[in-house]
Design an enzyme around this catalytic site. Sequence first.
Site, PDB file in Angstrom:
ATOM      1  N   TYR A  38       0.826  -1.056   0.078  1.00 44.20           N
ATOM      2  CA  TYR A  38      -0.009  -0.188   0.003  1.00 44.20           C
ATOM      3  C   TYR A  38       0.738   1.232  -0.012  1.00 44.20           C
ATOM      4  O   TYR A  38       0.736   2.014  -0.726  1.00 44.20           O
ATOM      5  CB  TYR A  38      -0.857   0.188   1.323  1.00 44.20           C
ATOM      6  CG  TYR A  38      -1.704   1.067   1.301  1.00 44.20           C
ATOM      7  CD1 TYR A  38      -3.008   1.397   0.726  1.00 44.20           C
ATOM      8  CD2 TYR A  38      -1.578   2.229   2.197  1.00 44.20           C
ATOM      9  CE1 TYR A  38      -3.925   2.628   0.939  1.00 44.20           C
ATOM     10  CE2 TYR A  38      -2.226   3.383   2.084  1.00 44.20           C
ATOM     11  CZ  TYR A  38      -3.337   3.286   1.660  1.00 44.20           C
ATOM     12  OH  TYR A  38      -4.268   4.545   1.497  1.00 44.20           O
ATOM     13  N   LYS A 117     -24.757   2.320  19.230  1.00 45.38           N
ATOM     14  CA  LYS A 117     -24.618   3.547  19.426  1.00 45.38           C
ATOM     15  C   LYS A 117     -23.194   4.051  19.813  1.00 45.38           C
ATOM     16  O   LYS A 117     -22.577   3.763  20.927  1.00 45.38           O
ATOM     17  CB  LYS A 117     -25.656   4.236  20.627  1.00 45.38           C
ATOM     18  CG  LYS A 117     -25.792   5.496  20.650  1.00 45.38           C
ATOM     19  CD  LYS A 117     -26.625   6.027  21.789  1.00 45.38           C
ATOM     20  CE  LYS A 117     -27.380   7.599  21.668  1.00 45.38           C
ATOM     21  NZ  LYS A 117     -26.022   8.136  22.086  1.00 45.38           N
ATOM     22  N   ARG A 138     -22.650  18.768  13.826  1.00 43.82           N
ATOM     23  CA  ARG A 138     -24.207  18.903  14.003  1.00 43.82           C
ATOM     24  C   ARG A 138     -24.382  20.070  14.534  1.00 43.82           C
ATOM     25  O   ARG A 138     -25.767  20.642  14.104  1.00 43.82           O
ATOM     26  CB  ARG A 138     -24.517  17.857  14.962  1.00 43.82           C
ATOM     27  CG  ARG A 138     -25.983  17.788  15.512  1.00 43.82           C
ATOM     28  CD  ARG A 138     -26.231  16.759  16.680  1.00 43.82           C
ATOM     29  NE  ARG A 138     -27.431  16.565  16.944  1.00 43.82           N
ATOM     30  CZ  ARG A 138     -28.201  17.333  17.854  1.00 43.82           C
ATOM     31  NH1 ARG A 138     -27.635  18.219  18.372  1.00 43.82           N
ATOM     32  NH2 ARG A 138     -29.458  17.371  18.114  1.00 43.82           N
TER      33      ARG A 138
HETATM   34  S1  IVH Z   1     -29.514   7.886  14.428  1.00 47.85           S
HETATM   35  C1  IVH Z   1     -32.650  10.704  14.085  1.00 47.85           C
HETATM   36  N1  IVH Z   1     -27.609   6.045  14.814  1.00 47.85           N
HETATM   37  O1  IVH Z   1     -26.380   9.485  18.981  1.00 47.85           O
HETATM   38  C2  IVH Z   1     -31.566   9.825  14.148  1.00 47.85           C
HETATM   39  N2  IVH Z   1     -27.322   7.928  15.892  1.00 47.85           N
HETATM   40  O2  IVH Z   1     -28.044  10.432  21.051  1.00 47.85           O
HETATM   41  C3  IVH Z   1     -30.303  10.191  14.417  1.00 47.85           C
HETATM   42  N3  IVH Z   1     -25.337   8.165  17.375  1.00 47.85           N
HETATM   43  O3  IVH Z   1     -27.102  12.377  17.266  1.00 47.85           O
HETATM   44  C4  IVH Z   1     -29.548   9.278  15.178  1.00 47.85           C
HETATM   45  N4  IVH Z   1     -24.715   6.266  17.025  1.00 47.85           N
HETATM   46  O4  IVH Z   1     -24.822  11.580  17.068  1.00 47.85           O
HETATM   47  C5  IVH Z   1     -27.898   7.028  15.137  1.00 47.85           C
HETATM   48  N5  IVH Z   1     -26.047   4.341  15.083  1.00 47.85           N
HETATM   49  C6  IVH Z   1     -26.547   5.576  15.350  1.00 47.85           C
HETATM   50  C7  IVH Z   1     -25.855   6.170  16.151  1.00 47.85           C
HETATM   51  C8  IVH Z   1     -26.248   7.326  16.594  1.00 47.85           C
HETATM   52  C9  IVH Z   1     -24.575   7.119  17.386  1.00 47.85           C
HETATM   53  C10 IVH Z   1     -25.477   9.565  18.033  1.00 47.85           C
HETATM   54  C11 IVH Z   1     -25.918  10.394  16.876  1.00 47.85           C
HETATM   55  C12 IVH Z   1     -27.046  11.236  17.751  1.00 47.85           C
HETATM   56  C13 IVH Z   1     -26.865  10.598  19.213  1.00 47.85           C
HETATM   57  C14 IVH Z   1     -28.098  10.836  19.987  1.00 47.85           C
END
Ligand code: IVH
Length: 680
Positions: A38, A117, A138
Amino acid sequence: MVDTTTIAQRLAELRRKINFHNYRYYVLDDPAIGDAQYDRLMRDLRRLEEAHLELVTPDSPTQRVGAPPAAGFSQVQHRRPMLSLANAFTLEELQAWHRRVCNLLDTTEFGLACELKIDGLAVSLAYRNGVLEQGATRGDGAVGEDVTQNLRTVRSIPLSLQGEPPPYLEVRGEVYMPFESFRALNEERQERGETLFVNPRNSAAGGLRQLDPKMTAARNLQVWIWGLGDTAGYEPPPSHFQAMEWLQTLGLRTNPHSRLSPTLEEAYSYYQSWVERRHELPYQVDGVVIKVDSYAHQETLGVVGREPRWAIAFKFPAEQAVTRLLNIGINVGRTGSLNPYAVLEPVVVGGATVKQASLHNEEDIQRKGLRIGDWVTIERAGEVIPHVVRPEKERRTGQEREFRMPQNCPVCGTPVVKPEGEAMRRCPNASCPAQFFELLKHFVSKGAMDVDGLGEKWCETLIAQKLVKDVADLYYVNRNQLLELERTGDKLAAKIMASIAASKDRPLPRLVFGLGIFHVGSEVADLLAQRFPSLDELSQATSEQLMEIPGIGPKIAGSVTAYFQVSHNRRVIDKLRQAGVKMRQEAPQRPGTPGLPWQGLTFVITGTLGAMPRREAEARIKALGGSVTDSVTRKTSYLVAGESPGSKRDTAARLETPILDETAFLEMLSTGQAPQESRR
Ligand code: IVH
């Protein structure tokens, strides 16, 4: 004559290959070639581009860290708001959410996308014609900041997509710092005597807000894409899970642990399995996210406030464990404070073996009613050092012992003192070896005399070899003495000698701070040096004179005068003077004095800062040479916006004044980074 078409083809071929291998490595986690191969491809590309600069494209893999430092970040209006998530902490709460969804959809038959998450920062990435055009934070969900140049340095974010992306594609995901990089970063910071990051999330946040993309690149950040942003202009797949699969084929990094569950029971098993296995992951996760999979269903469910009804964050329980408190140990800090810590029977919490936990101070121990021999609950919440939550009183046997703070310093034996109104006991002996080690580390640290290359290990050795018994001795160490130390060659000795010599010229506030006078942090040191432009004048100041300085009260004044009364300290200062350490300010320190990193910069602070009172923030800006004013004008260099910022933020946005949130501001303070250097 070289054929440009052939070269362009060769360049395109190399870029295509490298992008493919990036995809295999970062997105599929399945490298097709070794690192050496690489590197060879990258080197070939770089050489060819260097010879044909006119053919370098912005999306070339060589162009990740190309941009010069920025003056600040401009604002980005999100085309679709970036939402947050409602939380559930118990199965009951999760079931209640699901019942509501079933009622609203009038069915129980729908798939649930289950994802980790990730504990990082949400970002939006916009690709135009498959090329990364803009990356934003964000922010408040409606307006974020343009951090494109920084996001370009994140290697798992493709600069150009593969396959057939729509003309405009916005995706959203989480930028995070892997544990390994976090640990390495903190080790380096410790070596340099800088404050440590509490968790990977904070260091990722700081990394993303660096004005110089090179600094971001050094943090080794990563991304997991978790959703689509604005979908105008094309027809996305009909469900979230399918959309994620599609994004992966375009080269975007989606998390391999996502699952589609037909029922809530299965989604719950997914959660439970990750409660057990979360520590196997090389990055921090704080729960799972469960999303109604079908986009049509999501549409029906809609959003309440800022939270979609179609998704929920199911948080992991705090990482706690119960173990025995074997003893309470005492650390002696730089200013002589006696800091108690818990010695524990080793126990695994959050995937790591914990043997010690912090206890803050004597009152904390009393408030919690801790006794030596107790069973105690300890908790880790992503921090480096766990803490003791409470004793398990019902498990007491009567054999437990009450804890008493020692009456003598555990290191030098000097009787300790407890100043009126303070939580800490202290060892008053400035030459106490424990204190001195901490003091020396502080004296040479970046914010003080900044002796480059002289980290903790060196301090230890210099003290152990009795070459340095007070901070001034540092300037009397000679090259031969260094050469006699183990593993010190000519080159290293010369480097250290040069660093020590260079530190003699630091501005007065740094020296005042470096002396380690109790209650004199960098901001107070600056206030003192503004009023007393030489160490001699400062040492002769009376408490009354000191208290005339706005921001200096009786506590600080008392501590400063007491410091200069101690004959040992006066001797150290004489030795520093004789060694040629600068002790006088050429001109009184005013905001804007040349030589300080933020000179010429004007800050306005608005809203509430969580980490420090506003007065302290002001003092720290001034300590770095900046000035602070009340209202935002065209001359304002930065607006520091805390919680509930109010109209000043709007004014700054209108005038395009760079806005720093608290994380970015703290980061700038802690790195002492010089934003004005970034303005060229
Ligand atoms: S979906 C409306 N999926 O968690 C849906 N968020 O506490 C938006 N986050 O602002 C979020 N992993 O920054 C989503 N697999 C995941 C995530 C995730 C981390 C964060 C994201 C969100 C925050 C909310």
